[in-house]
Motif scaffolding. Sequence first.
Motif, PDB file in Angstrom:
ATOM      1  N   LYS A 267       0.850  -1.189   0.000  1.00 27.66           N
ATOM      2  CA  LYS A 267       0.000   0.000   0.000  1.00 27.66           C
ATOM      3  C   LYS A 267       0.892   1.248   0.000  1.00 27.66           C
ATOM      4  N   TYR A 268       0.683   2.119  -0.993  1.00 28.81           N
ATOM      5  CA  TYR A 268       1.535   3.304  -1.150  1.00 28.81           C
ATOM      6  C   TYR A 268       0.782   4.586  -0.818  1.00 28.81           C
ATOM      7  N   GLY A 269       1.508   5.589  -0.338  1.00 29.43           N
ATOM      8  CA  GLY A 269       0.894   6.880  -0.041  1.00 29.43           C
ATOM      9  C   GLY A 269       1.797   8.031  -0.421  1.00 29.43           C
ATOM     10  N   VAL A 270       1.204   9.230  -0.490  1.00 33.54           N
ATOM     11  CA  VAL A 270       1.975  10.442  -0.783  1.00 33.54           C
ATOM     12  C   VAL A 270       1.613  11.509   0.245  1.00 33.54           C
ATOM     13  N   LEU A 271       2.639  12.116   0.833  1.00 35.63           N
ATOM     14  CA  LEU A 271       2.434  13.274   1.697  1.00 35.63           C
ATOM     15  C   LEU A 271       2.717  14.504   0.840  1.00 35.63           C
ATOM     16  N   SER A 272       1.622  15.150   0.406  1.00 32.92           N
ATOM     17  CA  SER A 272       1.760  16.259  -0.547  1.00 32.92           C
ATOM     18  C   SER A 272       1.416  17.570   0.138  1.00 32.92           C
ATOM     19  N   ARG A 273       1.293  18.632  -0.639  1.00 32.37           N
ATOM     20  CA  ARG A 273       0.767  19.906  -0.147  1.00 32.37           C
ATOM     21  C   ARG A 273      -0.599  20.142  -0.806  1.00 32.37           C
ATOM     22  N   ASP A 274      -1.388  21.055  -0.254  1.00 32.93           N
ATOM     23  CA  ASP A 274      -2.698  21.361  -0.857  1.00 32.93           C
ATOM     24  C   ASP A 274      -2.525  21.643  -2.350  1.00 32.93           C
ATOM     25  N   GLU A 275      -1.461  22.403  -2.645  1.00 33.65           N
ATOM     26  CA  GLU A 275      -1.241  22.887  -4.011  1.00 33.65           C
ATOM     27  C   GLU A 275      -0.846  21.766  -4.969  1.00 33.65           C
ATOM     28  N   THR A 276      -0.352  20.643  -4.451  1.00 30.58           N
ATOM     29  CA  THR A 276       0.178  19.602  -5.337  1.00 30.58           C
ATOM     30  C   THR A 276      -0.637  18.305  -5.303  1.00 30.58           C
ATOM     31  N   MET A 277      -1.674  18.264  -4.472  1.00 29.76           N
ATOM     32  CA  MET A 277      -2.445  17.021  -4.314  1.00 29.76           C
ATOM     33  C   MET A 277      -2.945  16.466  -5.640  1.00 29.76           C
ATOM     34  N   ALA A 278      -3.392  17.382  -6.511  1.00 32.56           N
ATOM     35  CA  ALA A 278      -4.011  16.957  -7.767  1.00 32.56           C
ATOM     36  C   ALA A 278      -2.999  16.332  -8.729  1.00 32.56           C
ATOM     37  N   ASN A 279      -1.705  16.425  -8.393  1.00 33.13           N
ATOM     38  CA  ASN A 279      -0.683  15.819  -9.256  1.00 33.13           C
ATOM     39  C   ASN A 279      -0.716  14.296  -9.224  1.00 33.13           C
ATOM     40  N   TYR A 280      -1.352  13.739  -8.211  1.00 32.05           N
ATOM     41  CA  TYR A 280      -1.267  12.289  -8.006  1.00 32.05           C
ATOM     42  C   TYR A 280      -2.651  11.665  -8.041  1.00 32.05           C
ATOM     43  N   GLN A 281      -2.753  10.568  -8.799  1.00 36.97           N
ATOM     44  CA  GLN A 281      -4.058   9.913  -8.921  1.00 36.97           C
ATOM     45  C   GLN A 281      -4.095   8.547  -8.239  1.00 36.97           C
ATOM     46  N   GLU A 282      -2.907   7.987  -7.987  1.00 40.37           N
ATOM     47  CA  GLU A 282      -2.889   6.653  -7.389  1.00 40.37           C
ATOM     48  C   GLU A 282      -2.404   6.721  -5.944  1.00 40.37           C
ATOM     49  N   GLY A 283      -2.713   5.667  -5.179  1.00 45.46           N
ATOM     50  CA  GLY A 283      -2.237   5.601  -3.803  1.00 45.46           C
ATOM     51  C   GLY A 283      -3.086   6.480  -2.890  1.00 45.46           C
ATOM     52  N   ILE A 284      -2.660   6.535  -1.634  1.00 51.17           N
ATOM     53  CA  ILE A 284      -3.397   7.337  -0.650  1.00 51.17           C
ATOM     54  C   ILE A 284      -2.694   8.682  -0.528  1.00 51.17           C
ATOM     55  N   ILE A 285      -3.394   9.738  -0.946  1.00 52.58           N
ATOM     56  CA  ILE A 285      -2.778  11.065  -1.008  1.00 52.58           C
ATOM     57  C   ILE A 285      -3.276  11.886   0.176  1.00 52.58           C
ATOM     58  N   ILE A 286      -2.354  12.351   0.994  1.00 54.69           N
ATOM     59  CA  ILE A 286      -2.735  13.166   2.146  1.00 54.69           C
ATOM     60  C   ILE A 286      -1.936  14.466   2.089  1.00 54.69           C
ATOM     61  N   SER A 287      -2.619  15.585   2.343  1.00 56.63           N
ATOM     62  CA  SER A 287      -1.929  16.879   2.301  1.00 56.63           C
ATOM     63  C   SER A 287      -1.448  17.292   3.680  1.00 56.63           C
ATOM     64  N   LEU A 288      -0.275  17.905   3.696  1.00 57.40           N
ATOM     65  CA  LEU A 288       0.292  18.440   4.931  1.00 57.40           C
ATOM     66  C   LEU A 288      -0.299  19.821   5.236  1.00 57.40           C
ATOM     67  N   GLY A 289      -0.932  20.436   4.259  1.00 56.89           N
ATOM     68  CA  GLY A 289      -1.447  21.799   4.414  1.00 56.89           C
ATOM     69  C   GLY A 289      -0.970  22.630   3.245  1.00 56.89           C
ATOM     70  N   SER A 290      -1.185  23.932   3.346  1.00 49.43           N
ATOM     71  CA  SER A 290      -0.783  24.805   2.248  1.00 49.43           C
ATOM     72  C   SER A 290       0.698  25.141   2.343  1.00 49.43           C
ATOM     73  N   GLN A 291       1.386  25.119   1.186  1.00 50.38           N
ATOM     74  CA  GLN A 291       2.816  25.440   1.206  1.00 50.38           C
ATOM     75  C   GLN A 291       3.074  26.899   1.576  1.00 50.38           C
ATOM     76  N   ASP A 292       2.022  27.715   1.534  1.00 50.13           N
ATOM     77  CA  ASP A 292       2.175  29.108   1.944  1.00 50.13           C
ATOM     78  C   ASP A 292       2.051  29.280   3.448  1.00 50.13           C
ATOM     79  N   ASN A 293       1.774  28.188   4.157  1.00 43.91           N
ATOM     80  CA  ASN A 293       1.542  28.293   5.593  1.00 43.91           C
ATOM     81  C   ASN A 293       2.389  27.264   6.358  1.00 43.91           C
ATOM     82  N   PRO A 294       3.677  27.573   6.556  1.00 44.98           N
ATOM     83  CA  PRO A 294       4.590  26.620   7.203  1.00 44.98           C
ATOM     84  C   PRO A 294       4.123  26.192   8.594  1.00 44.98           C
ATOM     85  N   ARG A 295       3.461  27.094   9.324  1.00 45.68           N
ATOM     86  CA  ARG A 295       3.029  26.730  10.679  1.00 45.68           C
ATOM     87  C   ARG A 295       1.898  25.713  10.615  1.00 45.68           C
TER      88      ARG A 295
END
Length: 343
Positions: A267-295
Amino acid sequence: MKTRIIDASDKDGLDQAAQLIKAGDLVVFPTETVYGLGADAFNVEAVKKIFIAKGRPGDNPLIIHLAKSEDIYDLAADLPQKARQLMDAFWPGPLTMVLKKAPCVPDEVTSGLDTVALRVPDHPIAKAFIERAGCPIAAPSANRSGRPSPTETKHVLEDLDGRVAAIITASDAEIGLESTVIDMTCEPPVVLRPGDVTLAELRRVLGQVDLSPATMEETTIEKAISPGMKYSHYSPQGQLIVVKGSPAEIKDKIRRALRQAKKSPMKYGVLSRDETMANYQEGIIISLGSQDNPREMAKNLYSRLRTFDELGVEVIYAEDIPMDNTTLALINRLYKAAAYTFL
Ligand code: TXA
Ligand code: MG
């Protein structure tokens, strides 16, 4: 052991929690960074229980938490002018100072070092709890050793239910990464662990402050100034791999890896950003948040890693994060969680 669950808004509950500390038991309490696993810092038997409950190596010393800044005078043997400046600027808050220890601080807390790590948390419940306990509270993060630190009550329950006397529940931790640790026993002072109080903020107050090279590279035992540096940390159960390169390269590398993964039963996953989530169609994609908001990303890291575990993800590709003053702590934890595995 039956763990008592105490609602933070329950005043009697906080008194009970304080009584448990006085009786030499362990109590988990919320702070603004992550939950802490507390014991009376002067009670050696209670402190030993922390290492057992966490499965923590005995040579990794604990931070002592104080209700107010003035209490530092009881625990530090001497207080350099620069330490006073940091107290005034950042306490209460997510900054831990390493200072020469006073003789009253037990070796079990400092793992035999002649220094002690001290912090005044900026959280009303932490403050009320420490005040009521009437003693300084030794507390590491309230996770089983090696797991991501707990930022939500449910993480504490996952790791420590049945292993501590009580857990004080509260809303999710505001910062989500552990405090900045700075060694004030050397000149210039050295940041041993980056955190929410940034290098730039520290330098604004102190002038020169160094960053320990061990914060950004795999550390050998010989190089570890802070004993905690040498242990594997914050890791999810799945294998975490940080993917480096330009934004386009990162996207291509992960898409290629996911295509390969289709042939595998894992089982594969991706830890992406809000801005990049749509780049991936397979696996479990979870966003860390917006890349403009480090906190926001920092606050989410540990809970996202635990979510991958809950979903049984076995290999996680994490997009690398551009390095600057505000992302240093986040990158430090991400790389450690990945045990410096890069693609
Ligand atoms: O935000 C935090 O700091 C959280 C909350 C609960 O306050 N606590 C926390 O504790 O992160 P812990 O035990 O997970 O991390 C403490 C770090 C470790 O890396 C340890 O090696 C380092 O501080 N440390 C403690 N005493 C030290 C000392 N005397 N000299 C150098 N490093 C020390
Ligand atoms: Mg920890």
